[in-house]
Every structure is written in C-alpha cells, then in structure tokens.
Write an enzyme that holds these catalytic residues in place. Structure first.
Site, PDB file in Angstrom:
ATOM      1  CG  HIS A   1      -1.830   1.169   1.302  1.00 19.97           C
ATOM      2  ND1 HIS A   1      -3.111   1.146   0.794  1.00 19.97           N
ATOM      3  CD2 HIS A   1      -1.659   2.412   1.808  1.00 19.97           C
ATOM      4  CE1 HIS A   1      -3.685   2.318   0.982  1.00 19.97           C
ATOM      5  NE2 HIS A   1      -2.824   3.109   1.600  1.00 19.97           N
ATOM      6  CD  GLU A   2       1.597   3.541   3.633  1.00 21.35           C
ATOM      7  OE1 GLU A   2       1.830   4.598   3.014  1.00 21.35           O
ATOM      8  OE2 GLU A   2       0.552   3.349   4.286  1.00 21.35           O
TER       9      GLU A   2
ATOM     10  CG  HIS B   1       0.395   6.174  -0.740  1.00 16.57           C
ATOM     11  ND1 HIS B   1      -0.653   6.643  -1.477  1.00 16.57           N
ATOM     12  CD2 HIS B   1      -0.148   5.570   0.350  1.00 16.57           C
ATOM     13  CE1 HIS B   1      -1.791   6.334  -0.874  1.00 16.57           C
ATOM     14  NE2 HIS B   1      -1.504   5.672   0.240  1.00 16.57           N
TER      15      HIS B   1
END
Length: 421
Positions: free
Chosen positions: A18-19, A22
């Site tokens: 998920h990170e 980003h």
C-alpha cells in the site's frame, strides 16, 4: 510463534505494498518523500538512503509515506532567529544550524531578518559584526537541529505544488497497489498450485445425503440437470441451491457410460433463506497453465472485490452491525486459524485482506485515502483547493473518530475471542 510470524508477513506485506504505491507515484511526480514507514509510534529501525528515511515502527497498525510540504513539514525562520550557515564553494548555503552553539570558523552566524526556504531560496540578515548580508540557499541544503538533519524541500518538490492529477494519482496508488498485490498472490497460487478447472465432477458422495439415496457415486461427471447442459461446478451448485425439495433429473457420465438419476435436494434454511443441498463434496481438478493462471488471478481479484463491496453495502444498510467488524485482534485470530491449513490458504487469505484494505481506504471518509480524493474532487469542481486549515480539521476529526471505532472494534474482538463462553 508461527502465528506471530504469519501475521507479521501477511499484515506487513499488505501495508508495504500500500505504502509502496504512494511512494513510487510520489517519486514519479517529483515529490520529495521524507519517510517510508511501516508501523506507527516509536522507531525501531531507521535507514537513510538519499533523501528518504526507511523505518520500521513499534505499533503494527499500518504505515505511512511522509511527503514534503505536508503538515508539520515546513521550517520557518522568524526575524531575529539566530542561525549558523555553512557556505559551499559555489557561494550557496549548504547547511543551516538551528539552536546550536558551534565553535567552527567555517560556520557563519547571523540574525535572520528575512528568508525563503521554499521558492526564492535565500536568507538575509545581520552578521555578528552588524553587517547586512544575503546568501542564496542550495536546493539540497540541509537543516541541522538538535543533531537531526533535514533536507529542505523547494516548493516544486512539495506535494501541494503538483498538478491535481498527479496528487490524486499519488493518493489513489496506495489502494491500487493493494489490488495489484491481490492479483499477484492469486496469480502465484495459480502458477504453483494450478488453476481449478471447475469441472462438475463429484469428488465424494456423503452416505447420509440425497445424492447417495439417488444413486450418485464418487467420480460421476455431471452432464445435464433437468435437460440443461452443465459445464462448470458453479452452474451445477447454483441449480441445486435454487431447487430445495424439488426432484431433479441428472445425466451423469460414469466409466464412459451415461446414467440417468433422480435426486431431491434437501431443504436447508439459513438466515431466513432456503436453499437446496444434496450431500456431495467437491475438490476441483487443477491444471498448470501460465495464461490461465493470469486469468485466474484477475477473476479471483474481481470476484472478491465484488463480494467485499457487497458486504460493505450490507453494513451501510444495517444488515450487518458494527459487531460484525474485526480489527487487528480479529485478523490475528483469523490468520492463526487459516495458517493451520497450509501456505496456499494463507496466501489466499492475504489476497482477500489486501482487497479489503484497498476498498476500505477508498471509502470517502476523512483521514482515509478516499477522503483525500474527495477533497481533490471538490477542488476540481471549484477550480481551487479547499482551505488547508479547514481540510486539516476535517481530517483530524476523522482520525479521532477512526481511533474510537478501532478501539470499539478491538474491544469487541477481545470479548469475542477471549471472554465468550
């Protein structure tokens, strides 16, 4: 210990991907990333590479990517502030020392009159001998305060300086990478374990079921039900479920011969609904095929995306209550149970969790990625951003409410798993 390791691997992989979404899209947009963190709270491990520090933190409740220009990232030198400057060979300030007493002839001290660390990149004021001086600041200058070094972020490296589309994609990339991770896990299962063929072959007939009474045997290949051709186990199961208590005619292939059977599915009632059941067990044959593994990965990801979205809709409409939700404790206990059935089941569970994390983060709620995307939508409609203070207050309230929800859900999990009779 095995459960702890399994939980760390599963939950850590979800958060990392998920990170990573980003992070990669922030880098692609030219945004400076201050920190890539797994977990919250006190730092356990920190490794600095380039302009980013990569950390693992104590509380395994998520993670974050801290980008330049976000809250608490700016440094403002007010008039009268005393700073030490290290001037490089190009004549630009390469290091700024704050709140430090340094005895070094290479460090020039001055009382700040005016400065700009974002756009014009300069600092001016009065030296110790009273002379008014002005120095340009290097784009990669470092601020040193209490032993901590922070690279300045010129405005064009900050999150807010980027076009709306780049900012939105940077935020959306987190949930997107969770869906990509899910696809990759299902793809790996398909490649290593094989892809279920979904053929309507009876694996085992239970001796107490309607199928046994109707003469069905292990290995029967179902060709037709009520003269309707059957090509997949899913089609077969759906027909059985939709006709409880009704006699059905089956045409099955057995040892090369076609056999006609008649079976009346038992009526099963659950959650106020009735469905048919004939008492057979099914294990789909599998085949190893790279192309079919790709299709399998995409199909499973989309199927579970729809299922989780439907369950979320039931929560909104009140068909599910908050008691049905699970937090980290519930996920830990579920991981403990799934891990007992082997690595492939654990991978399947991780893929489902990844989709769930992606969907939950896309909800248009303050403090979540979906909430930030909602503000970007308002910005696109209005033609200008929402006031940062107002948006920050909304996200702050959202964080508080999410923390309260997390506490309630965790308490429910504790009661369910440790105090229920």
């Amino acid at each position: 210990m095995e459960t702890v390791i399994a939980f760390i691997i599963v939950f850590g992989s979800l958060v990392f991907f998920h990170e990573l979404g980003h992070f990669l899209f922030a880098k692609k947009a030219g945004i400076m990333v201050r920190e890539f963190a797994i977990g919250f709270g006190p730092k356990i491990i920190g490794i600095t590479k380039g302009e980013t520090i990569y950390t693992i933190r104590l509380l395994p409740l998520g993670g974050y990517v801290r980008m330049a220009g976000e809250d608490f990232d700016t440094v403002e030198l007010l008039p009268g502030y005393r700073v030490g400057l290290y001037i490089g060979q190009t004549g630009e300030v390469e290091k700024l020392y704050l709140n430090q007493n340094i005895s070094n002839p290479d460090i020039l001290f001055m009382e700040t009159e005016k400065s700009d660390l974002d756009k014009e990149l300069y600092i001016e004021g009065y030296s110790d001998d009273g002379e008014f001086v002005r120095y340009p600041i290097a784009r990669d200058a470092v601020i040193i305060e209490k032993g901590q070094e922070t690279i300045i972020a010129p405005y064009d490296r900050q999150f807010e300086s980027k076009p709306l589309a780049s900012r939105a994609m940077t935020i959306f990339a987190g949930p997107l990478f969770n869906f990509i991770l899910s696809f990759l896990i299902f793809l790996t299962i398909g490649l290593l374990q094989g892809v279920p063929t979904n053929e309507p072959v009876i694996t085992e007939v239970q001796s107490s079921g309607a199928a046994y009474e109707g003469g069905m045997q292990d290995g029967d290949y179902v060709k037709e039900v009520n003269d309707t051709p059957i090509s997949t186990w899913t089609e077969f199961a759906e027909i059985i479920q939709k006709h409880p208590g009704e006699q059905l005619s089956f045409l099955v292939e057995r040892n090369g011969d076609l056999v006609k059977l008649h079976v009346v599915p038992a009526t099963i009632e659950e959650a106020g609904q009735k469905f048919g059941q004939i008492g057979v067990l099914y294990t789909s044959p599998v085949e190893k095929n790279a192309l079919k593994a790709v299709v399998f990965g995409a199909d499973q990801t989309w199927t579970w995306f729809k299922r989780i979205f439907e369950l979320l809709g039931m929560l909104v409409t009140g068909k599910f209550t908050i008691d049905a939700l699970s937090g980290p404790v519930g996920i830990y206990k579920a991981t403990e149970e799934v891990a007992q059935y082997g690595v492939y089941n654990l991978m399947h569970w991780a893929a489902i969790l990844s989709i769930n994390l992606g969907i939950m983060n896309l909800l248009p709620l303050p403090a979540l990625d979906g909430g930030r995307l909602l503000f970007f939508l308002f910005e696109a409609i209005r033609g200008k951003p929402i006031d940062k203070q107002k948006e920050g207050m909304v996200h702050f309230v959202g964080i508080v409410l999410l923390m309260i929800l997390m506490i309630v859900v965790t308490w429910n999990d504790i009661q369910r798993f440790f105090f229920s009779s």
